[in-house]
Design an enzyme around this catalytic site. Structure first.
Site, short mmCIF file in Angstrom:
data_model
loop_
_atom_site.label_atom_id
_atom_site.label_comp_id
_atom_site.label_asym_id
_atom_site.label_seq_id
_atom_site.Cartn_x
_atom_site.Cartn_y
_atom_site.Cartn_z
N ASP A 20 -4.13 -2.71 3.94
CA ASP A 20 -4.41 -1.92 2.74
C ASP A 20 -5.51 -0.89 2.97
O ASP A 20 -5.59 0.10 2.24
CB ASP A 20 -4.79 -2.84 1.58
CG ASP A 20 -3.55 -3.57 1.11
OD1 ASP A 20 -3.19 -4.58 1.75
OD2 ASP A 20 -2.91 -3.10 0.15
N GLN A 55 4.37 -13.31 -1.96
CA GLN A 55 5.10 -12.13 -1.46
C GLN A 55 5.89 -12.47 -0.19
O GLN A 55 6.93 -11.87 0.07
CB GLN A 55 4.13 -10.98 -1.15
CG GLN A 55 3.50 -10.33 -2.37
CD GLN A 55 2.16 -10.95 -2.72
OE1 GLN A 55 1.93 -12.13 -2.46
NE2 GLN A 55 1.28 -10.18 -3.33
N ASN A 61 -6.40 -6.78 4.31
CA ASN A 61 -4.98 -7.04 4.02
C ASN A 61 -4.93 -8.27 3.11
O ASN A 61 -5.95 -8.87 2.79
CB ASN A 61 -4.19 -7.24 5.32
CG ASN A 61 -2.69 -7.27 5.06
OD1 ASN A 61 -2.16 -6.43 4.34
ND2 ASN A 61 -1.99 -8.26 5.62
N LYS A 62 -3.72 -8.64 2.74
CA LYS A 62 -3.51 -9.75 1.82
C LYS A 62 -4.37 -10.96 2.18
O LYS A 62 -4.51 -11.31 3.36
CB LYS A 62 -2.02 -10.13 1.84
CG LYS A 62 -1.61 -11.26 0.95
CD LYS A 62 -2.04 -11.12 -0.48
CE LYS A 62 -1.62 -9.82 -1.10
NZ LYS A 62 -2.33 -9.55 -2.38
N ARG A 83 -5.52 -0.25 -9.04
CA ARG A 83 -5.85 -1.25 -8.01
C ARG A 83 -6.86 -0.63 -7.04
O ARG A 83 -6.70 0.52 -6.64
CB ARG A 83 -4.61 -1.71 -7.24
CG ARG A 83 -3.62 -2.49 -8.10
CD ARG A 83 -2.54 -3.14 -7.25
NE ARG A 83 -2.98 -4.36 -6.62
CZ ARG A 83 -2.26 -5.02 -5.70
NH1 ARG A 83 -1.11 -4.54 -5.29
NH2 ARG A 83 -2.71 -6.15 -5.18
N ALA A 115 0.80 -1.23 0.00
CA ALA A 115 0.00 0.00 0.00
C ALA A 115 0.84 1.30 0.00
O ALA A 115 0.64 2.15 -0.87
CB ALA A 115 -0.98 -0.03 1.18
O1 MRU Z 1 -0.97 -7.36 -3.36
P1 MRU Z 1 0.10 -6.67 -2.57
O2 MRU Z 1 1.41 -7.36 -2.62
O3 MRU Z 1 0.20 -5.21 -2.91
O4 MRU Z 1 -0.42 -6.76 -1.07
C1 MRU Z 1 0.33 -6.15 -0.06
C2 MRU Z 1 -0.26 -6.31 1.28
O5 MRU Z 1 -1.29 -6.89 1.49
C3 MRU Z 1 0.46 -5.58 2.40
O6 MRU Z 1 0.35 -6.27 3.60
C4 MRU Z 1 -0.14 -4.18 2.56
O7 MRU Z 1 -0.22 -3.52 1.34
C5 MRU Z 1 0.66 -3.37 3.51
S1 MRU Z 1 2.24 -2.94 2.90
C6 MRU Z 1 3.04 -2.06 4.11
#
Ligand code: MRU
Length: 365
Positions: free
Chosen positions: A252, A211, A262-263, A102, A55
């Site tokens: 996010d 990730q 979040n993810k 996104r 994010a």
């Molecule tokens: O799909 P992504 O890799 O952008 O997802 C990222 C996440 O879910 C992170 O945990 C979130 O963006 C926080 S990053 C400090």
């Protein structure tokens, strides 16, 4: 000597070439390749394809991207009739376009709106086109500079919640690669590492885009931190074994009631953590708090291509051709599973409707 991944900037503005430079995160950990983004479509693609992701990093990339586009628009319209009006019209079009890359991370629209506000303020002050663009340059740099300090403060608050030798579990990548420095969920880990805390970190691999495996375990390992990579279905076991004292994850979007997106998989980790009495700490810069979104139900969850689940990373497809696939990029963790939300302005606890508002009031004072 080969450079450590932590020595690279996740996102950088190259003023000499009017471009944004990012590490192409889809190639990590195998290959470190820096790519230059100049055109609106390139910036949009880099965000959508997760070449730059996380994010806060998305917000910084979008702010720099919009500045780079603003310079191009200025060069095109300067000297024309009504140049400022024509500039602003184009600027807003590019802003809306980048904002469509996104949907879930609110930092994207937060950063773009901040650039827009900056532009409008400069216009109201009667600045010239060059001066307006200069204000946008300064604002985009400020967004990145503030991100570094924000992560550091989240790290300090987070560190106050754990003790030396603790086991910490994290999901996805909320690390330096997702921010400008320190990360959010990893900030307490990095600061603790500098101060001899000797944490034992478990990184979930984080299907389907890995990730956790490709980015979190890579950056923590590169920093010399004790990190163990686990599959997503192992968090229950490591918690049951008593190896985890705290879960730190990024997010996010935080809704006004403390539900957090979040993810995908975060809500599973939080549910298991509750079962085993492990606190769940959500690390969230205030730019991730969205009081205009009342609850998690109101958060738009990004849906991603099926191939990320069926084919990506495999030599051969690992699912029958044409099988139905559900591939949401994020899930919502209900506020009752969240022990606390750690921001750069302090730690919010339930009831979140009150504590999040108090945090933002403190920020705006
Ligand atoms: O799909 P992504 O890799 O952008 O997802 C990222 C996440 O879910 C992170 O945990 C979130 O963006 C926080 S990053 C400090």
């Amino acid at each position: 000597m080969e450079k450590n991944i932590l020595d690279y900037n996740t996102v950088e503005l190259d003023e000499s070439d009017n471009s944004v430079i990012i590490i192409d995160q889809t190639l990590l950990p195998g290959k470190t390749e820096l790519i230059k983004l100049k055109e609106a479509q390139e910036i949009w693609d880099a965000i959508y394809l997760l070449k730059v992701r996380g994010a806060p990093a998305i917000g910084v990339a979008a702010a720099y991207g919009l500045y780079v586009l603003a310079v191009q628009i200025r060069n095109k319209v300067v000297g024309s009739h009504d140049e400022i009006e024509v500039f602003y019209e184009e600027f807003v079009k590019e802003k809306e376009f980048l904002n469509s890359s996104r949907p879930t991370a609110v930092n994207l629209s937060w950063a773009l709106n901040r650039m827009d506000d900056c532009c409008q303020n400069a216009m109201k002050k009667g600045m010239s086109l060059n001066e307006i663009v200069e204000e946008l340059r300064k604002e985009s740099i400020a967004i990145q500079d503030e991100d570094i300090n924000t992560c550091k403060m989240i790290g300090e608050y987070g560190l106050s919640l754990v003790k030396k030798g603790d086991g910490i579990l994290t999901h996805c990548n909320a690390g330096q690669l997702a921010t400008s420095k320190y990360g959010t969920a990893t900030a307490p880990i990095y600061l603790g590492h500098e101060r001899g805390y000797e944490f034992k970190v478990f990184a979930d691999e984080t299907r389907p885009l890995l990730q956790g495996a490709r980015l979190t375990s890579y950056e923590l390992h590169s920093a010399g931190i004790d990190v163990t990579l686990i599959c997503d279905n192992m968090s229950g076991m490591v918690m049951k074994n008593g190896w985890v004292n705290a879960v730190f994850v990024g997010c996010d979007r935080v809704a006004a009631n403390g539900d957090v997106a979040n993810k995908i998989g975060t809500s599973v980790v939080a549910t298991v953590a509750k079962r085993y009495g492990v606190p769940v700490y959500i690390c969230a810069p205030t730019s991730t708090i969205d009081l205009n979104t009342p609850t998690g139900k109101d958060i738009k969850i990004e849906q991603r291509p099926a191939e990320e689940v069926t084919k990506m990373w495999y030599k051969e497809p690992m699912a029958p051709e044409g099988v139905k696939v559900f591939n949401p990029a994020f899930d919502v963790t209900d506020n009752e599973l969240v022990t606390a939300i750690i921001t750069e302005y302090g730690i919010a606890r339930a009831p979140y409707n009150e504590s999040l508002k108090a945090i933002l009031d403190k920020k705006n004072k």
